[in-house]
Design a protein around this motif. Structure first.
Motif, PDB file in Angstrom:
ATOM      1  N   VAL A 323       2.215  12.754   3.707  1.00 36.83           N
ATOM      2  CA  VAL A 323       3.595  11.634   2.835  1.00 36.83           C
ATOM      3  C   VAL A 323       3.551  10.489   3.739  1.00 36.83           C
ATOM      4  O   VAL A 323       3.705   9.409   2.658  1.00 36.83           O
ATOM      5  CB  VAL A 323       5.281  12.248   3.226  1.00 36.83           C
ATOM      6  CG1 VAL A 323       6.337  11.255   2.729  1.00 36.83           C
ATOM      7  CG2 VAL A 323       4.917  14.267   2.499  1.00 36.83           C
ATOM      8  N   SER A 324       3.222  10.146   4.957  1.00 33.92           N
ATOM      9  CA  SER A 324       3.289   8.592   5.294  1.00 33.92           C
ATOM     10  C   SER A 324       2.364   7.614   4.465  1.00 33.92           C
ATOM     11  O   SER A 324       2.577   7.156   4.014  1.00 33.92           O
ATOM     12  CB  SER A 324       3.306   8.369   6.936  1.00 33.92           C
ATOM     13  OG  SER A 324       1.470   9.173   7.128  1.00 33.92           O
ATOM     14  N   GLU A 325       0.890   8.148   4.580  1.00 42.60           N
ATOM     15  CA  GLU A 325      -0.027   7.875   3.759  1.00 42.60           C
ATOM     16  C   GLU A 325       0.447   7.253   2.137  1.00 42.60           C
ATOM     17  O   GLU A 325       0.300   6.224   1.829  1.00 42.60           O
ATOM     18  CB  GLU A 325      -1.342   8.142   4.337  1.00 42.60           C
ATOM     19  CG  GLU A 325      -1.413   9.041   5.322  1.00 42.60           C
ATOM     20  CD  GLU A 325      -2.013   7.502   6.398  1.00 42.60           C
ATOM     21  OE1 GLU A 325      -2.231   6.736   5.170  1.00 42.60           O
ATOM     22  OE2 GLU A 325      -1.829   7.513   7.244  1.00 42.60           O
ATOM     23  N   ALA A 326       0.992   8.303   1.655  1.00 44.31           N
ATOM     24  CA  ALA A 326       1.477   8.401   0.198  1.00 44.31           C
ATOM     25  C   ALA A 326       2.502   6.825  -0.065  1.00 44.31           C
ATOM     26  O   ALA A 326       2.356   6.047  -0.235  1.00 44.31           O
ATOM     27  CB  ALA A 326       2.403   8.888  -0.541  1.00 44.31           C
ATOM     28  N   LEU A 327       3.161   7.378   1.167  1.00 43.06           N
ATOM     29  CA  LEU A 327       4.277   6.167   1.330  1.00 43.06           C
ATOM     30  C   LEU A 327       4.039   4.284   1.066  1.00 43.06           C
ATOM     31  O   LEU A 327       4.611   3.788   1.230  1.00 43.06           O
ATOM     32  CB  LEU A 327       5.512   6.651   2.046  1.00 43.06           C
ATOM     33  CG  LEU A 327       6.406   7.472   1.361  1.00 43.06           C
ATOM     34  CD1 LEU A 327       7.681   8.242   2.436  1.00 43.06           C
ATOM     35  CD2 LEU A 327       6.485   7.906  -0.512  1.00 43.06           C
ATOM     36  N   MET A 328       3.106   4.322   2.442  1.00 40.08           N
ATOM     37  CA  MET A 328       2.599   3.348   2.631  1.00 40.08           C
ATOM     38  C   MET A 328       1.599   2.987   1.686  1.00 40.08           C
ATOM     39  O   MET A 328       2.251   1.840   1.344  1.00 40.08           O
ATOM     40  CB  MET A 328       1.026   3.812   4.026  1.00 40.08           C
ATOM     41  CG  MET A 328       0.324   2.348   4.429  1.00 40.08           C
ATOM     42  SD  MET A 328       1.788   1.602   5.611  1.00 40.08           S
ATOM     43  CE  MET A 328       1.962  -0.070   4.458  1.00 40.08           C
ATOM     44  N   ARG A 329       0.833   3.761   1.130  1.00 40.52           N
ATOM     45  CA  ARG A 329       0.030   3.350  -0.614  1.00 40.52           C
ATOM     46  C   ARG A 329       1.228   2.766  -1.372  1.00 40.52           C
ATOM     47  O   ARG A 329       1.261   1.518  -2.197  1.00 40.52           O
ATOM     48  CB  ARG A 329      -0.456   4.651  -1.167  1.00 40.52           C
ATOM     49  CG  ARG A 329      -1.466   4.825  -0.387  1.00 40.52           C
ATOM     50  CD  ARG A 329      -2.766   5.770  -1.491  1.00 40.52           C
ATOM     51  NE  ARG A 329      -2.101   7.284  -1.326  1.00 40.52           N
ATOM     52  CZ  ARG A 329      -1.789   7.827  -1.070  1.00 40.52           C
ATOM     53  NH1 ARG A 329      -2.934   7.654   0.044  1.00 40.52           N
ATOM     54  NH2 ARG A 329      -1.793   8.967  -1.579  1.00 40.52           N
ATOM     55  N   ILE A 330       2.446   3.223  -1.500  1.00 41.79           N
ATOM     56  CA  ILE A 330       3.351   2.871  -2.254  1.00 41.79           C
ATOM     57  C   ILE A 330       4.187   1.386  -1.747  1.00 41.79           C
ATOM     58  O   ILE A 330       4.916   0.837  -2.629  1.00 41.79           O
ATOM     59  CB  ILE A 330       4.891   4.145  -2.705  1.00 41.79           C
ATOM     60  CG1 ILE A 330       3.827   5.495  -2.886  1.00 41.79           C
ATOM     61  CG2 ILE A 330       6.117   3.066  -3.341  1.00 41.79           C
ATOM     62  CD1 ILE A 330       4.999   6.902  -2.790  1.00 41.79           C
ATOM     63  N   ALA A 331       4.203   1.227  -1.559  1.00 42.67           N
ATOM     64  CA  ALA A 331       5.288  -0.184  -0.512  1.00 42.67           C
ATOM     65  C   ALA A 331       4.268  -1.549  -0.167  1.00 42.67           C
ATOM     66  O   ALA A 331       4.849  -2.036  -1.219  1.00 42.67           O
ATOM     67  CB  ALA A 331       6.032   0.458   1.265  1.00 42.67           C
ATOM     68  N   ASP A 332       2.987  -1.010   0.087  1.00 38.57           N
ATOM     69  CA  ASP A 332       1.937  -1.507  -0.257  1.00 38.57           C
ATOM     70  C   ASP A 332       1.534  -2.107  -2.086  1.00 38.57           C
ATOM     71  O   ASP A 332       1.452  -3.775  -1.612  1.00 38.57           O
ATOM     72  CB  ASP A 332       0.608  -1.151   0.557  1.00 38.57           C
ATOM     73  CG  ASP A 332      -0.741  -2.241  -0.037  1.00 38.57           C
ATOM     74  OD1 ASP A 332      -0.782  -3.655   0.946  1.00 38.57           O
ATOM     75  OD2 ASP A 332      -1.228  -2.330  -0.222  1.00 38.57           O
ATOM     76  N   ARG A 333       1.621  -1.052  -2.702  1.00 41.78           N
ATOM     77  CA  ARG A 333       1.656  -2.231  -4.371  1.00 41.78           C
ATOM     78  C   ARG A 333       2.737  -2.127  -4.435  1.00 41.78           C
ATOM     79  O   ARG A 333       2.568  -3.885  -5.671  1.00 41.78           O
ATOM     80  CB  ARG A 333       1.775  -0.216  -5.021  1.00 41.78           C
ATOM     81  CG  ARG A 333      -0.021   0.508  -4.952  1.00 41.78           C
ATOM     82  CD  ARG A 333      -0.281   1.251  -6.174  1.00 41.78           C
ATOM     83  NE  ARG A 333      -1.554   2.236  -5.287  1.00 41.78           N
ATOM     84  CZ  ARG A 333      -0.578   3.462  -5.085  1.00 41.78           C
ATOM     85  NH1 ARG A 333       0.636   4.065  -5.131  1.00 41.78           N
ATOM     86  NH2 ARG A 333      -2.144   4.467  -4.783  1.00 41.78           N
ATOM     87  N   CYS A 334       4.340  -1.923  -4.378  1.00 42.07           N
ATOM     88  CA  CYS A 334       4.969  -2.794  -4.062  1.00 42.07           C
ATOM     89  C   CYS A 334       5.555  -4.696  -3.752  1.00 42.07           C
ATOM     90  O   CYS A 334       5.948  -5.268  -4.511  1.00 42.07           O
ATOM     91  CB  CYS A 334       6.428  -1.659  -3.730  1.00 42.07           C
ATOM     92  SG  CYS A 334       6.984  -0.187  -4.677  1.00 42.07           S
ATOM     93  N   VAL A 335       4.606  -4.086  -2.446  1.00 39.06           N
ATOM     94  CA  VAL A 335       4.432  -5.754  -2.040  1.00 39.06           C
ATOM     95  C   VAL A 335       3.733  -6.948  -2.916  1.00 39.06           C
ATOM     96  O   VAL A 335       4.230  -7.619  -3.903  1.00 39.06           O
ATOM     97  CB  VAL A 335       4.163  -5.945  -1.018  1.00 39.06           C
ATOM     98  CG1 VAL A 335       3.853  -7.416  -0.414  1.00 39.06           C
ATOM     99  CG2 VAL A 335       5.418  -5.415   0.628  1.00 39.06           C
ATOM    100  N   GLN A 336       2.630  -5.698  -3.696  1.00 39.88           N
ATOM    101  CA  GLN A 336       1.775  -6.608  -3.828  1.00 39.88           C
ATOM    102  C   GLN A 336       1.816  -6.578  -5.546  1.00 39.88           C
ATOM    103  O   GLN A 336       1.387  -7.650  -5.901  1.00 39.88           O
ATOM    104  CB  GLN A 336       0.341  -6.060  -4.166  1.00 39.88           C
ATOM    105  CG  GLN A 336      -1.067  -6.657  -4.716  1.00 39.88           C
ATOM    106  CD  GLN A 336      -1.482  -8.017  -3.794  1.00 39.88           C
ATOM    107  OE1 GLN A 336      -0.944  -7.916  -2.603  1.00 39.88           O
ATOM    108  NE2 GLN A 336      -2.736  -8.484  -4.038  1.00 39.88           N
ATOM    109  N   VAL A 337       2.564  -6.424  -6.382  1.00 34.75           N
ATOM    110  CA  VAL A 337       3.482  -5.921  -7.619  1.00 34.75           C
ATOM    111  C   VAL A 337       4.424  -7.486  -7.985  1.00 34.75           C
ATOM    112  O   VAL A 337       4.311  -8.015  -8.586  1.00 34.75           O
ATOM    113  CB  VAL A 337       4.133  -4.934  -8.110  1.00 34.75           C
ATOM    114  CG1 VAL A 337       5.099  -5.497  -9.624  1.00 34.75           C
ATOM    115  CG2 VAL A 337       3.159  -4.252  -8.160  1.00 34.75           C
ATOM    116  N   MET A 338       4.749  -7.723  -6.887  1.00 34.58           N
ATOM    117  CA  MET A 338       5.755  -9.233  -6.579  1.00 34.58           C
ATOM    118  C   MET A 338       5.194  -9.830  -5.956  1.00 34.58           C
ATOM    119  O   MET A 338       5.972 -11.469  -6.087  1.00 34.58           O
ATOM    120  CB  MET A 338       7.441  -7.991  -5.987  1.00 34.58           C
ATOM    121  CG  MET A 338       7.781  -7.128  -6.041  1.00 34.58           C
ATOM    122  SD  MET A 338       9.459  -6.645  -5.305  1.00 34.58           S
ATOM    123  CE  MET A 338      10.438  -7.847  -5.839  1.00 34.58           C
TER     124      MET A 338
END
Length: 387
Positions: A323-338
């Motif tokens: 979960v921690s690794e998946a959430l890190m990927r999600i948070a990183d993508r959110c930053v990148q998208v924006m």
């Protein structure tokens, strides 16, 4: 899932989205977490809304962990949500431990004010690396506990103690002749001195993370939690579920970050079309949906095992890593998208990124959990060969 839990989660979600989220830009949210004044204000609002400490029912019973998962996920939709509704770390884990193992007298004195949202707590286990003390390896504990008549005297130093500044309840782990032992203490206490509050990447937990000196702390024997030498056993009662509840809360935060990034990508145009229509952006949001669902399923599986009474270190380690690794990927993508907006404080996406990055370390870094799982692989292999 109990209908009651679904109803509770819906009420918590409405409260967090409508009432708590507007406080995210409150100046009382500082580098070391929300101020005690802000915490008290938010908890007062939660109390009025009937959503304070929602995972513990009026009769004192604790929701099943599969039900806790949906409630804490709703609370986590804002970094302030868990603090506001009183399900934040370390209080939530400390309440669970005391609910499971404290005596009736200890519950009345230490647990009840926490459940009412009137007292914050701190868990004193980790020690400074410079002292050669306990971190991921608790067997390295240097803090000592010595009998003195009907008291115990504790000396040592602790580090990364979340919420120590401003806490009213402390759980202190120290090494006695019988082994690691836990004690309950009232805070503040002049024998427990905060040396400094560390400047860390995360900023959601009240009081921040402190380095603490414990000098001749005298604790009455009746404030011992459990028996001498049971500290590691009690730590597992707390830490295995606490790893999972961290996952629940930060899943909520990443759901919200993904909502914000998705809204941005659908509204923002570049090169003649919305960002979401560009494959590079759309695919990142698609990958977020996959990771969010996988994290949700892993949490639900682990919570079900815990509810069955079979959750061990292996299961909680798997959940923490996945979960921690998946959430890190999600948070990183959110930053990148924006893009540039994603690294500003204009939305909570930047904070969620920081918080989840820290989550990959606390309650055991990913690598420590993988090492523990690798040892299990070897043990299981040897057992299979010998049977």
């Amino acid at each position: 899932m109990m209908t009651d839990a679904t109803t509770i989660a819906a009420r918590v979600e409405r409260f967090v989205r409508d009432t708590v989220a507007p406080y995210e830009r409150d100046p009382r949210c500082g580098a070391h977490g929300p101020s005690d004044d802000l915490v008290a204000e938010l908890r007062g609002l939660a109390r009025d809304a009937g959503v304070l400490t929602p995972h513990i029912l009026a009769d004192g019973t604790h929701l099943h962990h599969r039900d806790v998962a949906v409630v804490l996920r709703a609370a986590g939709l804002s970094p302030l949500g868990p603090v506001a509704v009183n399900v934040a770390a370390p209080d939530e884990g400390n309440m669970y431990l005391l609910g499971q193992r404290a005596s009736a007298e200890q519950k009345a004195r230490f647990l009840d004010p926490m459940v009412k949202g009137e007292a914050r707590s701190a868990f004193f286990m980790t020690e400074p690396a410079a002292d050669g003390g306990a971190g991921s390896d608790p067997s390295m504990m240097q803090t000592s506990a010595t009998r003195d008549g009907n008291h115990w005297v504790v000396n040592g130093r602790k580090a990364f103690i979340t919420g120590a500044e401003g806490a009213q309840v402390g759980i202190v782990m120290a090494k006695a002749d019988e082994g690691a032992t836990m004690f309950l203490v009232d805070l503040p206490d002049p024998a427990i001195r905060i040396e400094r509050v560390l400047d860390t990447i995360d900023s959601s937990m009240p009081g921040g993370h402190a380095v603490v000196a414990i000098e001749n702390l005298r604790i009455p024997a009746d404030q011992m939690l459990g028996n001498p030498g049971e500290g590691f056993q009690l730590a597992q009662v707390r830490l295995a579920p606490a790893r999972l509840t961290h996952c629940m809360r930060w899943l909520g935060a990443c759901i919200r970050a993904n909502e914000i990034a998705t809204d941005y990508a659908c509204r923002r145009h570049a090169f003649g079309k919305p960002l979401v229509d560009h494959e590079g952006v759309g695919f990142m949001l698609a990958e977020n949906l996959i990771d969010l669902k996988q994290a949700e399923l892993m949490i639900d599986w682990c919570a079900a095992v815990l509810d069955d009474g079979h959750l061990g270190t292996a299961e909680s380690s798997m959940a923490k890593v996945a979960v921690s690794e998946a959430l890190m990927r999600i948070a990183d993508r959110c930053v990148q998208v924006m893009g540039g907006t994603g690294v500003t404080g204009d939305t909570i996406v930047e904070q969620v990124f920081r918080e989840v990055r820290a989550f990959r370390i606390y309650d055991g870094p990913t690598e420590v959990h993988k090492w523990s799982l690798a040892k299990k692989v070897k043990r299981d292999w040897k057992h299979a060969k010998e049977s």
